[in-house]
Design an enzyme around this catalytic site. Sequence first.
Site, short mmCIF file in Angstrom:
data_model
loop_
_atom_site.label_atom_id
_atom_site.label_comp_id
_atom_site.label_asym_id
_atom_site.label_seq_id
_atom_site.Cartn_x
_atom_site.Cartn_y
_atom_site.Cartn_z
N CYS A 17 7.57 -4.44 2.06
CA CYS A 17 9.12 -3.30 1.22
C CYS A 17 8.85 -1.91 2.51
O CYS A 17 10.38 -1.73 2.47
CB CYS A 17 8.86 -2.51 0.44
SG CYS A 17 6.94 -2.06 0.14
N SER A 22 4.60 3.37 -6.29
CA SER A 22 5.38 2.69 -7.14
C SER A 22 4.76 1.05 -5.97
O SER A 22 4.03 -0.24 -6.36
CB SER A 22 6.50 2.53 -7.22
OG SER A 22 7.16 2.13 -6.54
N HIS A 44 10.66 4.29 -0.46
CA HIS A 44 10.03 4.85 0.74
C HIS A 44 10.85 5.75 1.43
O HIS A 44 12.27 5.12 2.01
CB HIS A 44 9.52 3.37 1.10
CG HIS A 44 8.44 2.57 0.74
ND1 HIS A 44 7.91 3.47 -0.49
CD2 HIS A 44 7.76 1.47 1.03
CE1 HIS A 44 6.98 2.64 -0.60
NE2 HIS A 44 7.21 1.14 -0.15
#
Length: 360
Positions: A155, A185, A252
Amino acid sequence: MKKKVAVIGATGIAGQQFLAALPTHPDLEITTLAASSRSAGKSYLDALREPSGAVGWWCDETLCDEYAKMPVMDAEEFDATSVDIVFTALESDAAKILEPRYALTTPVISTASAFRYFEDVPIFIPGVNNDHVGLLRKQQRERGWKGFVTPIPNCTTTGLAITLKPLYDAFGVEGVIMTSMQAMSGAGRRGGVLGLDAIENVIPYISGEEEKVQKETQKILGKLSGQAGGAIVPADFGVSATCTRVAVLDGHTEAVFVATKEKCSADDAARVMRAFTGGLEGLHSAPTPMIHVYDDPFRPQPRRDRNLGDGMTTAVGRVREENVLGQNGVKYVLVSHNTKMGAARGAILVAELLMRDGYL
Ligand SMILES: NC(=O)c1ccc[n+]([C@@H]2O[C@H](COP(=O)([O-])OP(=O)(O)OC[C@H]3O[C@@H](n4cnc5c(N)ncnc54)[C@H](OP(=O)(O)O)[C@@H]3O)[C@@H](O)[C@H]2O)c1
């Protein structure tokens, strides 16, 4: 007729996002949910229940009744011939064993890293490296599988590779330095980051993450060479990453420095990023826009920008010229939703691309 899909690892942070995204999908319907033996045999809602009784559903969207009542299977016992597509959101060790088993008969789109670094495996970001699709046929031929395994990137790689793509195409890239401030998360539900460790803090190390970002960015922006699938020649620029964890729930943030081959002003960089569409028009989950570039120097911020374009758009800001790393270059800050574009919805977008192009 909608395609039948299974979500394996459905109870986890990434798995839950498939259930948040798919109820209204025009071409995909969930027919199977599976997870570990801990959850098997329970209804999905009960599988989410913590020992305290609290239900660990982490998405902003409401869990729909139909899914709440569905039984959760043991991923070990799942028969992949019962569906058209398998979405996996498993820890890498479990994925290494289960994904090839499913791929014997059925295409597997994975959020896990287990297969990302094999030569015959593409790491798709739709709109960035669609042409790597030829590797899937090679994988099927050489492994004797009717299906295939196609993982999405880590990610943290996703937003970086998406924003580098238009810069790389227009100006060339000599090198990249990136520092991430990653959401909690991203560490998952089980064995993730403890609130007590993260609050009021920055954790300066995420095991294995920097190597993944470096390797994957070069592979994603690499070229597929040769006939009949060939192999990917990684992009020939260095990537240096420092990955940190911060007390943010989702999204992010990354500070990126890019040395370019040719001169690239801040305006040039913003222009090519804004113009980048990836050719995904018409796909249900396509990011609209692919990249949103802010002029406001106080953006992007994870809390305010992670849900842009339903969590699929990469938000960019603070675009400035940079020439400390070389003669030419730019620097910017990006925010990318780690569990949406960076996980479940990114995997769903891969399915849409592969359906459009006749691979599913
Ligand atoms: N979180 C993110 O932002 C993110 C983003 C991109 C990619 N990913 C990747 O997605 C994968 C899942 O991450 P996550 O954050 O969702 O982790 P997670 O919240 O810990 O969830 C893990 C899932 O895997 C299941 N599982 C664990 N061991 C298993 C086994 N031996 N057999 C079958 N199922 C098993 C768990 O089921 P139980 O509930 O029954 O234990 C749960 O459904 C990882 O590979 C991760 O690197 C995560």
